[in-house]
Enzyme design. Structure first.
Site, short mmCIF file in Angstrom:
data_model
loop_
_atom_site.label_atom_id
_atom_site.label_comp_id
_atom_site.label_asym_id
_atom_site.label_seq_id
_atom_site.Cartn_x
_atom_site.Cartn_y
_atom_site.Cartn_z
N GLN A 1 73.06 53.00 132.22
CA GLN A 1 73.69 51.80 132.85
C GLN A 1 74.49 52.57 134.09
O GLN A 1 75.12 51.72 134.69
CB GLN A 1 74.65 51.38 132.13
CG GLN A 1 75.97 52.02 131.32
CD GLN A 1 76.58 51.39 130.28
OE1 GLN A 1 76.09 51.28 128.98
NE2 GLN A 1 77.69 50.77 130.76
N GLN B 1 79.65 41.31 131.65
CA GLN B 1 78.91 42.04 130.49
C GLN B 1 79.13 41.16 129.32
O GLN B 1 77.72 41.08 128.68
CB GLN B 1 79.45 43.49 130.39
CG GLN B 1 79.26 44.19 128.92
CD GLN B 1 79.88 45.63 128.83
OE1 GLN B 1 79.09 46.42 129.65
NE2 GLN B 1 80.60 45.47 128.09
N HIS C 1 90.53 49.07 123.89
CA HIS C 1 89.49 49.54 122.79
C HIS C 1 90.05 49.47 121.49
O HIS C 1 89.71 48.83 120.49
CB HIS C 1 89.14 50.93 122.72
CG HIS C 1 88.39 51.41 124.23
ND1 HIS C 1 88.75 52.29 125.20
CD2 HIS C 1 87.20 50.79 124.90
CE1 HIS C 1 87.95 52.23 126.25
NE2 HIS C 1 86.90 51.50 125.85
O1 PAF Z 1 81.73 48.28 127.99
C1 PAF Z 1 81.05 49.50 127.73
O2 PAF Z 1 81.87 50.44 127.37
C2 PAF Z 1 79.63 49.66 127.79
O3 PAF Z 1 79.16 49.01 128.79
C3 PAF Z 1 78.99 49.41 126.68
C4 PAF Z 1 79.19 48.00 126.01
C5 PAF Z 1 79.38 50.04 125.48
C6 PAF Z 1 77.34 49.66 126.64
O4 PAF Z 1 77.27 51.11 126.88
#
Ligand code: PAF
Length: 282
Positions: free
Chosen positions: A61, A153, A37
């Site tokens: 999700q 993603q 991150h």
């Molecule tokens: O990768 C993540 O942490 C999540 O899937 C995201 C992109 C923040 C969406 O909730």
């Protein structure tokens, strides 16, 4: 760094930066920050005057049997890490703020949402696409930063951005790894010490698969079998999928040609881990 909880306050804060002519970079996250991150935040900070990070554990999700309730959370630590990375605004909305009424509208991502992680997690990418579309509308950034570890993603979100004409560039940054190769993930926290010791087998197996391709193997099923065997032998992991995906079109392939993503999801104990590497075949 400002910590903001409401959509209205976030819009006002971003507008103030825009009035100063600032370019805005955006990193969507679910918190419990690790170096992966932080590397996305730093990439955005380097390229933009203003960086907004969202921290929202998005319920839509997660499947009903998944880890929503126990997903790790530590706002104090996350706030300190974001501040140290040079982030300007940390957006931490509540579930009620993001979903004031039951979501009647969502974004369908088509067959892309049904393969790989989508096959094991029905509806997952619908939830990701919908929340990220909401966040993009709220933040309205110039660029959004995503990690290569979540390659599917990133591909889904590229398609959402293209299909719905979001005026945002997507930057996909390299996977950050522990010294022994394990891809960094907030879910690594779930691993017991014995499981943690076994987990690097996933990356090491992917590297062996890449080596076999470099040596000339082009049959994806042979590469997949090799990777499965290397992961399972000695770790007792259960494989969710091992697939070779052609990056031109993001389709599972039988024959390896062109740039190919080798992608894995495996369970070590009860923890589901994903990883991938890209091989360039000429
Ligand atoms: O990768 C993540 O942490 C999540 O899937 C995201 C992109 C923040 C969406 O909730």
């Amino acid at each position: 760094m400002k910590v903001i909880k409401t959509i209205g306050a976030l819009r006002a804060a971003v507008a103030a930066h825009r009035r100063r002519g600032h370019a805005v970079g955006f990193v969507p996250t679910m918190g419990y920050f690790h170096q992966g991150h932080v590397s996305l935040m730093k990439a955005s900070v380097k390229a933009h005057d203003t960086t907004v990070v969202s921290l929202f554990v998005n319920p839509t999700q997660f499947g009903p049997a998944e880890d929503l309730a126990r997903y790790p959370r530590d706002l104090k630590r996350d706030t300190a890490q974001a501040r140290a990375a040079g982030v300007d605004i940390l957006f931490v909305p509540t579930v009620e703020e993001m979903y004031p009424c039951p979501a009647a509208v969502s974004i369908e991502v088509g067959s892309m949402g049904d393969i790989l992680c989508g096959a094991a997690r029905p509806g997952h990418f619908r939830g990701v696409a919908t929340v990220v579309a909401k966040l993009l509308n709220i933040v309205q950034p110039d660029a959004m930063y995503l990690g290569q570890k979540d390659a599917q993603q990133a591909e889904v979100l590229k398609r959402v951005v293209m299909a719905l004409d979001f005026p945002v560039r997507i930057k996909v940054c390299p996977t950050c790894r522990e010294q022994d190769g394990l891809a960094m993930s907030s879910r690594n926290l779930y691993l017991s010490p014995a499981e943690r010791a076994k987990a690097p087998a996933i990356y090491l197996a992917l590297c062996q698969g890449a080596k076999r391709i470099a040596d000339g193997e082009r049959d994806a099923s042979k590469i997949n079998s090799l990777i499965k065997k290397l992961i399972c032998d000695g770790t007792g992991a259960s494989i969710d999928y091992v697939s070779c995906v052609g990056l031109d079109g993001f389709r599972i392939v039988r024959r390896i040609e062109g740039d190919t993503l080798m992608a894995v999801a495996a369970r070590i104990g009860s923890t589901r881990l994903i990883d991938n590497i890209v091989v360039k075949v000429r």
